[in-house]
Scaffold this active site. Structure first.
Site, PDB file in Angstrom:
ATOM      1  N   SER A  39       1.106 -11.906 -11.293  1.00 18.91           N
ATOM      2  CA  SER A  39       0.481 -13.231 -11.250  1.00 18.91           C
ATOM      3  C   SER A  39       0.535 -13.868  -9.866  1.00 18.91           C
ATOM      4  O   SER A  39      -0.212 -14.801  -9.587  1.00 18.91           O
ATOM      5  CB  SER A  39       1.146 -14.161 -12.274  1.00 18.91           C
ATOM      6  N   LYS A  76       5.926 -19.352  -9.635  1.00 19.42           N
ATOM      7  CA  LYS A  76       4.594 -19.915  -9.462  1.00 19.42           C
ATOM      8  C   LYS A  76       4.625 -20.906  -8.303  1.00 19.42           C
ATOM      9  O   LYS A  76       5.673 -21.311  -7.835  1.00 19.42           O
ATOM     10  CB  LYS A  76       4.149 -20.670 -10.748  1.00 19.42           C
TER      11      LYS A  76
END
Lengths: 117, 200
Positions: A39, A76
């Site tokens: 990701s 993230k």
């Protein structure tokens, strides 16, 4: 009696590069973790890479963070300008809104160790 | 405890006890959110008995040292999560804790794996205690998820009152005994607080 020539470099020796000193200014608050998944490929964090995480830093907008979302660790990018959210660096992964759910900031990624093949 | 470890509290200072709430469980929780707010026990070597209990486990009445085989077969305790002890982890956190304390405070006396006595100037003790708690929680992990967190302002006001009256805080006598004479609490002023504990 010593024989031979002294090294002209003797007066300039500064020691070896200490990677710990170079990469970890705050060892007591720093942890090494391992990332899994793709990701965050867009910002150069590949599966198996090792982010260095400093927990003493207050996360700011745009920093890559380790966050605990619904009991799960995520790596993230934190965005708090606009709608507070956690953003991946891959088109397959949608933004994760932060407000109204169980999110804890665990630490800030200061560096990522990537071992080349 | 050697004579060199004896320390007299200088005038104008208070002794503060920095203690991690259920330290072994707290350390396990730093890396495992599935343990947060759960009934957790950490077991001794060979998974013998409970040497650490989360507050939830304490509320269930699990005493310190209860054998794991008893906990495991008790139908009321089916939801208790057990972790084998990981002293490498706890020792690592203890060292981090001491390092962080020494960054903030000049005099630190490590008492145990999760307890240290520190000297704080009287006038800034309360504020420093809160700041230390905040620093430790941020760096090592203290997610307060219940309302049972110790209120530092109440403890600090109690210290000031005790100092004015020249009296001991309740529990300070046991505190003096626990030091095995390693600290002379000459001033009779003790400030207590907690830090770093995950959950409450």
């Amino acid at each position: 009696m010593a024989a031979g020539w002294p090294s002209p470099a003797d007066d300039y020796l500064d020691g070896h590069i200490d990677l710990s000193e170079h990469l970890i200014p705050r060892p007591a608050a720093t942890f090494l973790v391992r990332a899994s998944g793709r990701s965050m490929q867009g910002v150069g964090i590949a599966d198996g890479d090792e982010p260095i995480v400093d927990r003493s830093i207050t996360p700011r907008d745009g920093q890559i963070v380790i966050a605990v979302v619904d009991g799960e660790f995520l790596v993230k990018t934190l965005r708090i300008v606009g709608v507070p959210r956690l953003v991946a660096a891959h088109p397959d992964f949608p933004d994760i809104p932060i407000t109204g759910r169980d999110v804890q900031m665990w630490g800030v990624v200061t560096c990522v160790l990537h071992h080349t093949p | 405890m050697t004579a060199s470890a004896l320390m007299t509290v200088p005038a104008g200072y208070v002794v503060a006890l920095v203690d991690v709430r259920c330290m072994y469980v707290s350390c396990e929780r730093v890396f495992d959110p599935s343990l947060w707010s759960k009934c957790v026990v950490v077991l001794s070597n060979n998974d013998g008995c409970a040497i650490a209990r989360s507050s939830e486990a304490k509320e269930l009445g699990i005493p310190l040292g209860q054998p794991w085989f008893e906990i495991r077969r008790d139908p009321r305790l089916r939801h208790v999560i057990a972790r084998s002890s990981n002293y490498e982890l706890y020792g690592d956190f203890s060292a981090r804790m001491t390092t962080l304390l020494r960054e903030n405070v000049e005099h630190v006396h490590e008492y145990s794996i999760d307890e240290s006595f520190i000297l704080l100037p009287c006038e800034t003790a309360a504020a420093q205690a809160v700041q230390i708690q905040h620093t430790m929680s941020r760096a090592l992990g203290g997610f307060n998820r219940s309302s049972q967190h110790l209120d530092f302002s109440e403890v600090c006001d109690g210290v000031r009152e005790a100092a004015i009256r020249g009296s001991w805080l309740s529990g300070s006598d046991s505190l003096a005994r626990a030091t095995d004479g390693g600290l002379a609490l000459g001033q009779g002023q003790v400030l207590g607080g907690h830090c770093c504990g995950s959950d409450d």
